[in-house]
Design a protein around this motif. Structure first.
Motif, PDB file in Angstrom:
ATOM      1  N   ASP A 134      84.225  80.015  29.507  1.00  0.00           N
ATOM      2  CA  ASP A 134      83.411  79.955  30.592  1.00  0.00           C
ATOM      3  C   ASP A 134      82.726  81.416  30.971  1.00  0.00           C
ATOM      4  OD1 ASP A 134      83.825  77.244  30.868  1.00  0.00           O
ATOM      5  OD2 ASP A 134      85.648  77.730  32.415  1.00  0.00           O
ATOM      6  N   GLN A 135      83.279  82.323  30.579  1.00  0.00           N
ATOM      7  CA  GLN A 135      82.580  83.665  30.760  1.00  0.00           C
ATOM      8  C   GLN A 135      82.929  84.667  29.666  1.00  0.00           C
ATOM      9  OE1 GLN A 135      84.059  84.884  34.433  1.00  0.00           O
ATOM     10  NE2 GLN A 135      85.968  85.753  33.574  1.00  0.00           N
ATOM     11  N   THR A 137      83.604  88.397  28.733  1.00  0.00           N
ATOM     12  CA  THR A 137      84.067  89.642  29.677  1.00  0.00           C
ATOM     13  C   THR A 137      83.783  90.930  28.655  1.00  0.00           C
ATOM     14  OG1 THR A 137      85.936  88.470  30.564  1.00  0.00           O
ATOM     15  CG2 THR A 137      86.065  90.774  30.663  1.00  0.00           C
ATOM     16  N   ALA A 146      82.227  90.633  33.834  1.00  0.00           N
ATOM     17  CA  ALA A 146      82.284  89.208  33.799  1.00  0.00           C
ATOM     18  C   ALA A 146      80.815  88.459  33.605  1.00  0.00           C
ATOM     19  CB  ALA A 146      83.171  88.274  34.358  1.00  0.00           C
ATOM     20  N   PRO A 148      78.767  84.941  33.035  1.00  0.00           N
ATOM     21  CA  PRO A 148      78.862  83.479  32.953  1.00  0.00           C
ATOM     22  C   PRO A 148      77.963  83.004  31.563  1.00  0.00           C
ATOM     23  CG  PRO A 148      77.275  83.842  34.559  1.00  0.00           C
ATOM     24  CD  PRO A 148      77.861  85.149  34.242  1.00  0.00           C
TER      25      PRO A 148
END
Length: 167
Positions: A134-135, A137, A146, A148
């Motif tokens: 979902d993200q 990093t 982070a 999205p």
């Protein structure tokens, strides 16, 4: 000059300044919504998938492909600090179970900021990073940010087609 062209694409990630701020006043307005989005832009022989505020020339993070050169380049925009122009920088990208370690170099960016950039061979499996988790990093020099990936996943098929041709 190739370096100037690539720096003109500036696909970057801003590392937020976490300096101490004055306490908020009780009647303070809520913080503005994050206006950063993912977009794809074409620049000469490159395609850039960037994450940042619209109409801002320097996105917070971006990845560019040059199909003719089979090159994929990542750029991270950071404030001046411990990293200096010309320094080698280890950059880690992680999304879901996928991880990439990149050897990057810092260059002068706009104002007092630096641009950290790394290039790899353009391969389909590298782009899979943007479909995992979902993200995204991004870690370097003791910082972690982070980003999205929801908007990136929506743009990934078009970016993949532009970079790798019809698949």
């Amino acid at each position: 000059m190739r370096r100037a062209f690539l720096l003109g694409l500036l696909f970057s990630l801003a590392v937020l300044d976490h300096s101490a701020a004055a306490p908020a006043k009780p009647a303070a307005k809520p913080a503005a919504a994050d206006a950063r989005t993912w977009a794809i832009v074409k620049a000469e022989d490159s395609y850039v998938m960037r994450y940042g505020a619209s109409r801002v020339p320097d996105p917070l993070f971006a990845v560019a492909c040059q199909p003719a050169a089979a090159l994929l380049q990542f750029t991270v925009d950071v404030p001046a600090g411990r990293i200096k122009a010309g320094d080698g920088v280890a950059v880690s990208l992680a999304a879901g179970k996928r991880r990439m370690q990149l050897a990057a170099t810092a260059f002068r960016g706009a104002g007092d900021r630096l641009v950290v950039e790394a290039a790899v061979t353009l391969e389909a499996n590298v782009l899979d990073l943007f479909a995992s988790g979902d993200q995204l990093t991004v870690s370097m020099d003791g910082t972690r940010e982070a980003i999205p990936l929801a908007g990136a996943k929506a743009k990934l098929a078009d970016f993949r087609r532009a970079c790798l041709g019809a698949s």
